[in-house]
Design an enzyme around this catalytic site. Structure first.
Site, PDB file in Angstrom:
ATOM      1  CG  HIS A 133      -0.412   0.218   2.519  1.00 50.74           C
ATOM      2  ND1 HIS A 133      -0.078  -0.811   3.367  1.00 50.74           N
ATOM      3  CD2 HIS A 133      -0.124   1.352   3.198  1.00 50.74           C
ATOM      4  CE1 HIS A 133       0.395  -0.320   4.505  1.00 50.74           C
ATOM      5  NE2 HIS A 133       0.375   0.988   4.418  1.00 50.74           N
ATOM      6  CG  ASP A 163      -0.047  -4.111   2.793  1.00 53.51           C
ATOM      7  OD1 ASP A 163       0.044  -3.488   1.724  1.00 53.51           O
ATOM      8  OD2 ASP A 163      -0.004  -3.549   3.908  1.00 53.51           O
ATOM      9  CB  SER A 241       3.242   1.848   5.918  1.00 52.75           C
ATOM     10  OG  SER A 241       2.020   1.744   6.568  1.00 52.75           O
TER      11      SER A 241
END
Length: 388
Positions: A133, A163, A241
């Site tokens: 993402h 992911d 992230s």
């Protein structure tokens, strides 16, 4: 509640979830998400093979080149967290996601729409691990290195189902790769350190510390739902992230991926265990895609446990479409059936189905239980390979 990056494209996101991934992307309000969610979702289904034309020329061994040094946490002249940060920091990078945004001031119109973190997994070849993402939809990827260099990166492979993503830079001079730990050996209460770029370059390589709050956590978010996650109270913020969660030996034991953003909750970050992530990372480097087992069906997310109970039907994954000639089709599964079990594991929804299928490999034979016209039936299914 906020979502990042085209919430309607992958409606496997749980519409009731208050957890979010900490990458800095466009925030779409709940009303728009609710309007977009409700179509067909893909839970171990047929998805176009984006990277399937890339084939491995040789096997890559991760961890080549210079790696971060081991950490001596008993060093009386320093603090453990400072020692970990000093050792691992050079392996942590910032990842900028640039997309076409129209013509801006006469230039090409390429603008940074989001940023996240990553870490070098192979210094010799320039491979970097991050979250899918973080780089999703990018037309250009720019990596910021610890020594101040900003270099363009190419996408090696990306996988929505886990992911995870791998990118590569060609400037490999003076790179330092991370060391990997064994996330299977983590203990609840063990101290950990998160390193990343919350807020982008302005706060590059920020360090937060905490402990392993829990293991084997499950989030109803596409990608993260595929793993038993590590929960930590080390602060995980937007931009973290893809960055590493590190133990006190300076070894990466997780990939920071999500946080609980529900009002009133603090200190609930989640990381993908590195031991579980590495096989998929290796596949993307060698093949250009991550291989997954699948039934080749489409699942309708509107079939919820609550709605099913009102109809007197069981909870499960509602089959909306079946690919002709696929495993489910050969086993006699049809549109309108509700998958209620995989072997002995009970299925409650689409993400749960994907999670259970990920316990197997393409080519494995499993027993699928489905509900049709008031009765259940067991069938044997040989799982296909899904490439993404």
């Amino acid at each position: 509640m906020s979502y990042y990056n085209n919430p309607g494209k992958y409606p496997e996101y749980s519409p009731g979830s208050s957890r979010r991934r900490p990458g800095i992307f466009f925030i779409v309000v709940l009303a728009l998400v609710s309007a977009l969610v409700g179509g067909l979702i893909s839970a171990a289904i047929v998805i176009p093979n984006v990277y399937g034309n890339q084939v491995a020329t040789n096997q890559v061994v991760l961890g080549q080149g210079t790696t971060t040094p081991p950490v001596n946490v008993t060093n009386p002249t320093g603090f453990p967290i400072a020692e970990v940060s000093k050792a691992v920091g050079p392996a942590v990078v910032g990842v900028g996601n640039f997309q076409q945004k129209g013509r801006l001031f006469g230039n090409s119109g390429m603008a940074e729409v989001g940023s996240g973190s990553g870490f070098i997994i192979d210094a010799k070849n320039g491979y970097i691990a991050t979250n899918n993402h973080v780089i999703e939809g990018a037309k250009k990827i720019v990596v910021s290195l610890a020594d101040g260099r900003n270099v363009d990166a190419t996408l090696v492979g990306a996988d929505t189902r886990t992911d995870l993503a791998v990118i590569k830079i060609s400037e490999v001079n003076n790179l330092t790769g991370a060391q990997f730990g064994d996330s299977e050996k983590l203990q609840v209460g063990e101290p950990v350190v998160a390193i990343g770029n919350p807020g982008g370059q302005e706060f590059a390589r920020s360090v937060t510390a905490g402990v392993v709050s829990a293991k084997n956590r499950v989030l109803e978010i596409q990608g993260e739902s595929s793993f038993n996650l590590i929960q930590t109270d080390a602060a995980i913020n937007p931009g973290n992230s893809g960055g590493p969660l590190v133990n006190y030996q300076g070894q990466v034991i997780g990939i920071n991926s999500a946080k609980n953003a529900e009002p009133g909750y603090e200190g609930m970050g989640f990381a993908i265990p590195i031991t579980d992530a590495l096989p998929f990372i290796q596949q993307m480097i060698e093949k250009g895609y991550a291989s997954h087992p699948g039934l080749n069906v489409s699942i309708d997310e509107r079939y919820t446990e609550e709605w099913a109970a009102q109809q007197g039907w069981p909870a499960g994954a509602y089959v909306a479409q079946v690919a002709t000639g696929g495993p489910a089709d050969k086993a006699g599964i049809k549109a309108g059936d509700v998958v209620t079990k995989v072997n002995e594991a009970t299925i409650k929804n689409a993400l749960n189905l994907t999670r259970q299928l990920f316990r197997f490999k393409p080519g494995d034979k499993i027993t699928v239980t489905y509900y049709r016209n008031g009765a259940t039936q067991d069938v044997s299914v040989t799982l296909a390979e899904l490439k993404q």
